[in-house]
Write an enzyme that holds these catalytic residues in place. Structure first.
Site, short mmCIF file in Angstrom:
data_model
loop_
_atom_site.label_atom_id
_atom_site.label_comp_id
_atom_site.label_asym_id
_atom_site.label_seq_id
_atom_site.Cartn_x
_atom_site.Cartn_y
_atom_site.Cartn_z
N GLU A 50 -22.43 -66.21 -40.44
CA GLU A 50 -21.22 -66.51 -39.68
C GLU A 50 -19.97 -66.60 -40.54
O GLU A 50 -18.86 -66.34 -40.08
CB GLU A 50 -21.39 -67.80 -38.89
N PHE A 112 -29.68 -80.87 -30.07
CA PHE A 112 -30.07 -79.76 -30.95
C PHE A 112 -28.89 -78.82 -31.17
O PHE A 112 -28.23 -78.42 -30.22
CB PHE A 112 -31.26 -79.00 -30.33
N GLN A 113 -28.64 -78.49 -32.40
CA GLN A 113 -27.53 -77.62 -32.81
C GLN A 113 -26.19 -78.12 -32.30
O GLN A 113 -25.32 -77.34 -31.94
CB GLN A 113 -27.79 -76.17 -32.38
N LYS A 162 -21.77 -75.01 -23.39
CA LYS A 162 -22.58 -74.02 -22.69
C LYS A 162 -22.43 -74.10 -21.17
O LYS A 162 -22.33 -73.08 -20.49
CB LYS A 162 -24.05 -74.22 -23.09
N MET A 478 -13.85 -65.58 -64.62
CA MET A 478 -12.62 -66.35 -64.73
C MET A 478 -12.91 -67.75 -65.31
O MET A 478 -12.16 -68.24 -66.15
CB MET A 478 -11.92 -66.46 -63.38
#
Lengths: 563, 171
Positions: A50, A112-113, A162, A478
């Protein structure tokens, strides 16, 4: 009016915003949205992580000038976007990120999530919404796009529970969005601009210092006209590259920590600094109280909070860079025909002297190791300077900025403010989708390419012919450079190993090429440019090459370490 | 110039914001995220139920204050930011002070309450709870006087303020 489900309304909103492309990753909380999206004409690009969805949307936005869109699920899907959002926020890139959320009755229950993504991203978004009623969906989405693209652009997050996407409501998209408490000031104050113009006309050693605002305001043409008309030399920040043509004699190169000698010296010696769409970032100013010590400062920016934040300026102008420069050009039209090239000849002569005595330099021998700068120059040569260049972060980024001489805006995709390793590959994917007509090259390091290397699968899946040039020195270069210079060469944890990039490329279904000697550089690039597929070029380069000039942290930018 | 070394002053900011969940978090988060201090903060709905007023007292130099106000105005939910510091204003804070009331001290405590025009709002054989309203100086003064009796607990509301109306002006 017909009622639609939230998921359907979501898709209709994107259509109303002319979104043709969404970068995303599905999951339980967004399954209804994906179901509708799949039945629409909007193209969905399935990334492999993501974070990459947001970087790709960001790259798409930078290359196209449009708003980039990312769609992810709740919980880990949402938290994985945070780095991408923070990067877009620091660089003022218009991105709208849609995150799934657990159904409203479960919010706050550690479902959940579930994660409070609005709370997590509050400090790194321009604004965010959680939609709590399907009836508010259109309002929130239209506002999100409006906020992302107007004023000082930036990322906006919309959290979509949702159940909201399953409930029905009416759909009617607003023609115009009006937010009472959000009225960015586009029109610059005429009196202030006049004052600025008079100072510019009177100045003996004026200098334009432009930033990312030139790109986001689409003001490159106006800037070029203005600088040329009054013969004012131009330096740009990393974010501004491409905002002024690098083949123009008035071009000084980038300024700041790894700026050119002449650009930094010009800042130190100018008597008038005209900052346009820039924010006096610490990597640009070095020691702030010795920045442009002899200069009056004009600062033009759309964001009032950028003005007088890091430095006190003499003439602040709040407004759109494009509008301001257009007005300054009008004022210039009204001047009687003075020969500005002649008036500026002494100042430009001094700058030319700095350029010829201290140019950007490196030493490439025929039988030695490949110099990374040489690779960037070869890419520039073989793409006629017309490629879109994405970078990762670190030495690769600085060499790309120094040696790929950008002539046009929207051509340089780089995580400037956040300095986010792993940005380049997904950004180049976004850039390629925005501009299928252009060559897109990601200039990478062997460290940072490993941060989102899984996106090779995305590039292969959609057959995006991005070219990835890895400047492979086996170090986190770097940081190693800093350790060499400031930590007695104790290379603590910077000696990084990597897989065989050629075989990795092949395993993903891309093409892998390798150059280990200087005379192999050009043939490899040529070959890569001929292949209409993603290509990974592994350039095994000089291990301990440094980026110069370099201004050590805390020093004034005129005190540079040079080659 | 190091902008953080200019002289500090106490400023009272009055901020009108959308009366929505999360707005206070945005304002408070801005202060913590940008390393600005908050002296006190009070918030409540206005007569318009869609709008709340946040009153924040902040210590800082003029330059810091300018930056704070600009950053606040940048928040999409913020409608208006006013610095009341240099204008005529009414500024009040409410404090509830639970002070020990031993036998020998009880009369003296009540005398102080009387002088300061505050009220005893709760009483027990061992203590008084006193309600004081006023500016911060007044509250500090009474706290100082109460200190010798022993202060058990204190709750302060934080400052809230409004600009004074211009006198003699026609409505």
């Amino acid at each position: 009016m017909t009622a639609y489900t939230g998921a359907k309304i979501f898709v209709k909103c994107l259509e109303a915003e002319n979104v043709d492309l969404v970068f995303g990753y599905p999951g339980g909380a967004v399954i209804d949205i994906y179901h509708e999206l799949d039945q629409s004409d909007i193209r969905h690009i399935l990334v492999r992580h993501e974070q990459a969805a947001v970087h790709a949307a960001d790259g798409y936005a930078r290359a196209s000038g449009k708003v980039g869109v990312a769609l992810v699920t709740s919980g880990p899907g949402a938290t994985n976007t945070v780095t991408g959002i923070a990067s877009a926020y620091m660089d003022s890139i218009p991105v709208v990120v849609f995150t799934g959320q657990v159904p409203t009755p479960l919010i706050g229950n550690d479902a959940f999530q579930e994660v409070d993504i609005v709370g997590i991203t509050r400090p790194c978004t321009k604004h965010s919404f959680m939609v709590k009623d399907t009836k508010d969906l259109v309002k929130c989405i239209s506002r999100a796009f409006h906020l992302a693209r107007t004023g000082r652009p930036g990322p906006v997050l919309v959290d979509l529970p949702k159940d909201i996407m399953q409930t029905a409501a009416d759909f009617s998209y607003p023609e115009k969005v009006f937010i009472e408490s959000y009225q960015p000031n586009y029109a610059p104050h005429q009196g202030q601009l006049r004052k600025a113009f008079d100072m510019i006309v009177k100045a003996n050693r004026p200098l334009i210092y432009g930033g990312g605002g030139i790109i986001s305001a689409r003001a490159a043409d106006e800037l070029t006209t203005f600088a040329r008309r009054l013969s004012i030399p131009v330096t740009l920040t990393l974010m501004g590259l491409g905002g002024f043509p690098a083949d123009d004699p008035l071009w000084l190169g980038m300024l700041g920590m790894h700026g050119t000698y002449r650009a930094n010296m010009a800042v130190g010696n100018c008597d008038l600094l005209i900052a346009i769409g820039a924010r006096f970032d610490d990597r640009v100013t070095g020691k702030i109280d010795e920045f442009a010590p002899n200069a009056k400062i004009i600062h033009i920016d759309i964001d009032p909070s950028s003005i007088q934040k890091n430095i006190q300026v003499d003439v602040p102008v709040v407004g759109d860079c494009k509008a301001a420069l257009a007005k300054l050009n009008c004022f210039a039209d009204g001047l009687n025909g003075r020969n500005w090239a002649e008036i500026r000849s002494e100042w430009l002569g001094i700058i030319q002297e700095w350029k010829s005595t201290r140019p950007l330099a490196y030493c490439q021998t025929l039988d030695g190791a490949i110099k990374p700068q040489c690779v960037v120059e070869a890419i520039h040569r073989l793409t006629n300077g017309e490629a879109i260049i994405a970078t990762e972060v670190g030495q690769n980024q600085m060499w790309a900025a120094q040696y790929y001489h950008f002539n046009s805006p929207n051509s340089f995709l780089s995580s400037g403010g956040l300095g986010c390793m792993g940005y380049g590959l997904p950004a180049s994917i976004g850039g390629q989708l925005a501009r299928p007509d252009r060559v897109v090259v990601n200039i990478a390091g062997d460290g940072s390419i490993q941060m989102n290397i899984q996106e090779l699968a995305t590039a292969v899946h959609y057959n995006l012919p991005v070219k990835i040039a890895i400047l492979n020195n086996g170090y986190l270069g770097m940081v190693r450079q800093w350790q060499e210079l400031f930590k007695n060469r104790r290379y603590a944890s910077t000696n990084i190993t990597a897989p065989d990039f050629v075989r990795v490329a092949e395993a993903y279904g891309a093409v892998g090429l390798r150059a280990t000697r200087p005379n192999e550089v050009e043939p490899v690039i040529r070959r890569a440019l001929e292949i209409d597929k993603p290509v990974v070029m592994d350039f095994v380069v000089e291990r301990e090459e440094n980026v110069y000039p370099m201004v050590p942290v805390g020093q004034p930018i005129t005190k540079m370490l040079l080659v | 110039m190091d902008t953080r070394e200019a002289p500090e002053k106490r400023h009272t900011l009055s901020i009108l914001v959308d009366n929505e969940p999360g707005v206070l978090a945005r304002v408070a988060g801005l202060f913590s995220g940008r390393n600005f201090n908050i002296g006190s903060l009070s918030v409540a709905e206005t007569t318009d139920p869609l709008v709340s007023r946040i009153t924040i007292v902040v210590p800082g130099s003029e330059i810091i204050l300018e930056q704070i106000m600009k950053q606040l105005r940048k928040l999409i939910n913020v409608h208006k930011v006013i610095d009341l510091t240099d204008q005529p204003r009414v500024e009040r804070e409410l404090a509830l002070i639970k002070v020990k009331g031993k036998n020998g001290d009880r009369a003296e405590i009540l005398r102080i309450v009387d002088i300061f025009r505050c009220q005893v709002v709760d009483v027990s054989p061992h203590d008084y709870t006193v309600e004081v309203t006023g500016d911060q100086d007044k509250i500090e003064a009474i706290l100082e006087l109460f200190a010798r009796f022993g202060i058990i607990e204190i709750a302060k509301s934080g400052v809230t303020a409004l600009p004074r109306s211009k006198k003699g002006e026609k409505k």
